[in-house]
Design an enzyme around this catalytic site. Sequence first.
Site, PDB file in Angstrom:
ATOM      1  N   GLY A  22     -57.543 -23.116 -22.788  1.00  0.00           N
ATOM      2  CA  GLY A  22     -58.668 -22.266 -21.723  1.00  0.00           C
ATOM      3  C   GLY A  22     -59.478 -22.711 -20.105  1.00  0.00           C
ATOM      4  N   ASN A  90     -61.180 -23.295 -27.051  1.00  0.00           N
ATOM      5  CA  ASN A  90     -61.698 -21.797 -26.739  1.00  0.00           C
ATOM      6  C   ASN A  90     -60.979 -20.450 -26.088  1.00  0.00           C
ATOM      7  OD1 ASN A  90     -64.073 -21.263 -24.199  1.00  0.00           O
ATOM      8  ND2 ASN A  90     -61.881 -21.438 -22.668  1.00  0.00           N
ATOM      9  N   TYR A 156     -58.934  -9.055 -33.645  1.00  0.00           N
ATOM     10  CA  TYR A 156     -59.989 -10.214 -33.223  1.00  0.00           C
ATOM     11  C   TYR A 156     -61.397 -10.173 -33.978  1.00  0.00           C
ATOM     12  CZ  TYR A 156     -63.603 -11.931 -30.139  1.00  0.00           C
ATOM     13  OH  TYR A 156     -64.337 -13.011 -29.044  1.00  0.00           O
TER      14      TYR A 156
END
Length: 258
Positions: A22, A90, A156
């Site tokens: 990322g 990441n 999440y």
Amino acid sequence: MTIVENGSEKRELAGKRALVTGGSRGIGAAVVRQLLDAGAEVLTTARSATSTVPEGAAFVEADVRTRAGAEALASAARDMLGGVDILVHNAGGGQPYKDSAAIPDEEWQDALNLNYLASVRLDSLLAPGMRERRSGRIVHISSAAVLTPVGPFLHYTTAKAALENYSRGLASELAPFGIRVNTVSPGRVATPGGEATREEWARLALAPGQTNADDTTPLGRDGRPDDIADAVLFLASDRASWLTGSNLIVDGGEFPRG
Ligand code: NDP
């Protein structure tokens, strides 16, 4: 930072090979830039290339949510770098829902794949090479939101909580091989992903306490990508040579500590 070795100056991570997932924007791009500045050779990945991939980094397209993506990335790292000394996980993120019951099954699966299993798969492919070399540094990016989980975002934070537990266990397993494994948990940082999440929170008009999007932090400002990259670079460097299994919470003091 430059260091002096045998009387000559060299950049702190010269000769190190780093893979950052990322790295095309936000925190990942800042980590890539700082690794390059420190003298490392860097390969990064995202689902698609953009002009914001830092200059000087090698780039391959891969979706880290799948086993096939992890395998393609690991083999690109072996081909292009010859191995990985520093691995920074990441890529991650997620969008809030009205409440936990509104989170569809596929979103739970997606959150687990992106924020947790992507690291498990890539570590399992690249840590064996580090074990052979008896050296390596792995950094997992979690989230300070794990400290105060709320319904709209449970897919999440649950995935990131699993990542933190996994990271500590992996640190114990790999310490005898000279491999250090640590976590960085950012608070709110101004990035494209972070801003999109906060806009969605505002759009859903969630009740106070369900969102941390309202105020700023006790230190008076939101985070910058380089605030997180500073912590990652520290953990990836020899300055953290006696740190493993730790979790650095970098959040301007926002989230409560246990
Ligand atoms: P951004 O959304 O701004 O950037 C995410 C990066 O990851 C992009 O390069 C994106 O590229 C890449 N990426 C996303 N999905 C995938 C995928 N499936 N496969 C490969 N690459 C992917 O995120 P941030 O910089 O804000 O966040 C970085 C990390 O920090 C994440 O783990 C996030 O959870 C964590 N974090 C961020 C906070 C914040 O406030 N910003 C707060 C707490 C934690 P592309 O979309 O092209 O694939």
